[in-house]
Design a protein around this motif. Sequence first.
Motif, PDB file in Angstrom:
ATOM      1  N   ASP A 182      22.816 -32.674  44.010  1.00  8.25           N
ATOM      2  CA  ASP A 182      24.036 -33.066  44.717  1.00  8.25           C
ATOM      3  C   ASP A 182      23.904 -32.806  46.210  1.00  8.25           C
ATOM      4  OD1 ASP A 182      26.976 -32.975  45.595  1.00  8.25           O
ATOM      5  OD2 ASP A 182      27.138 -33.503  43.482  1.00  8.25           O
TER       6      ASP A 182
ATOM      7  N   ARG B 155      30.869 -35.205  47.938  1.00 10.89           N
ATOM      8  CA  ARG B 155      32.032 -35.675  47.180  1.00 10.89           C
ATOM      9  C   ARG B 155      33.183 -34.673  47.254  1.00 10.89           C
ATOM     10  NH1 ARG B 155      28.408 -37.657  42.097  1.00 10.89           N
ATOM     11  NH2 ARG B 155      27.210 -35.866  42.820  1.00 10.89           N
TER      12      ARG B 155
ATOM     13  N   GLN C 107      35.505 -33.795  45.164  1.00 13.02           N
ATOM     14  CA  GLN C 107      35.728 -32.910  44.025  1.00 13.02           C
ATOM     15  C   GLN C 107      34.725 -31.755  44.005  1.00 13.02           C
ATOM     16  OE1 GLN C 107      34.760 -36.190  44.002  1.00 13.02           O
ATOM     17  NE2 GLN C 107      34.370 -36.850  41.915  1.00 13.02           N
TER      18      GLN C 107
ATOM     19  N   TRP D 134      28.296 -33.365  35.251  1.00 12.59           N
ATOM     20  CA  TRP D 134      29.356 -34.370  35.164  1.00 12.59           C
ATOM     21  C   TRP D 134      29.512 -34.863  33.734  1.00 12.59           C
ATOM     22  CZ3 TRP D 134      31.964 -35.706  39.641  1.00 12.59           C
ATOM     23  CH2 TRP D 134      31.400 -35.242  40.833  1.00 12.59           C
TER      24      TRP D 134
ATOM     25  N   ALA E  96      30.951 -38.193  32.569  1.00 12.44           N
ATOM     26  CA  ALA E  96      31.361 -39.469  33.178  1.00 12.44           C
ATOM     27  C   ALA E  96      31.636 -39.193  34.663  1.00 12.44           C
ATOM     28  CB  ALA E  96      32.549 -40.076  32.449  1.00 12.44           C
ATOM     29  N   ASP E  97      32.872 -39.414  35.138  1.00 13.63           N
ATOM     30  CA  ASP E  97      33.195 -39.181  36.545  1.00 13.63           C
ATOM     31  C   ASP E  97      33.902 -37.857  36.776  1.00 13.63           C
ATOM     32  OD1 ASP E  97      32.085 -41.593  37.353  1.00 13.63           O
ATOM     33  OD2 ASP E  97      33.948 -42.691  37.002  1.00 13.63           O
ATOM     34  N   THR E  98      33.905 -36.993  35.776  1.00 13.09           N
ATOM     35  CA  THR E  98      34.601 -35.709  35.885  1.00 13.09           C
ATOM     36  C   THR E  98      33.606 -34.588  36.161  1.00 13.09           C
ATOM     37  OG1 THR E  98      36.294 -36.473  34.345  1.00 13.09           O
ATOM     38  CG2 THR E  98      36.136 -34.095  34.699  1.00 13.09           C
ATOM     39  N   LEU E  99      33.825 -33.889  37.265  1.00 11.61           N
ATOM     40  CA  LEU E  99      32.984 -32.755  37.618  1.00 11.61           C
ATOM     41  C   LEU E  99      33.231 -31.613  36.640  1.00 11.61           C
ATOM     42  CD1 LEU E  99      31.041 -31.320  39.598  1.00 11.61           C
ATOM     43  CD2 LEU E  99      33.081 -30.662  40.917  1.00 11.61           C
TER      44      LEU E  99
END
Length: 151
Positions: free
Chosen positions: A6, A10, A12, A52, A54-57
Motif C-alpha cells: 500500500d 487511500r 480509509q 481487503w 473486496a473494497d473494505t479495509l
Amino acid sequence: MRIEVDDLSRPQVQALLTEHLADMNATSPAESVHALDLSGLRGSDVCVWTAWDADTLCGIAALKELTPDHGELKSMRTTGAVRGQGVASRLLVHVLDDARRRGYGRVSLETGTQDYFAAARRLYVRHGFVECAPFADYVLDPSSTFFSLSL
C-alpha cells in the motif's frame, strides 16, 4: 481477502492509521508511543501492506528494515469490524513470509504492557515470538515489552 502493498494514499487507510495513533496516545504515555505516523511509514526503509475484503479495509501492517538481516514489525492494526476473525494472523504471516524472502534472520517488535495490548501479545506468542531485550534505539520502559522471532 487480499493483502497488497500500500502507498498510504487511500482515505480509509489514512483513517485507520489516524485511529491507531489516537489509540496509542490514549493508552500509553507519550514517551512510550512508538507508532509511526504517515511520514514515517512512507520511509524508504518501510514496506506497508493492507488487507481487503473486496473494497473494505480490514487491516494494516508494516515492516521496517533495521539492518540487512533484521526487520521490525510496525503498525499492526485491524479494523474493529473484523477483530478476532484472523485478519491480524494473516497479515502477520504475510509480513513474516516477506521478511524471509528479504533474507532477514529475525523480526522484532515493541508493543505495550497495558491490558489493551494483551490480544496483540498473545498473537505474537502464538506465532513464535519470544520476549527479548530492547533492540535498535529502544530502551527499557515499563510501558513497553519487546518480542523477537528468529526466522
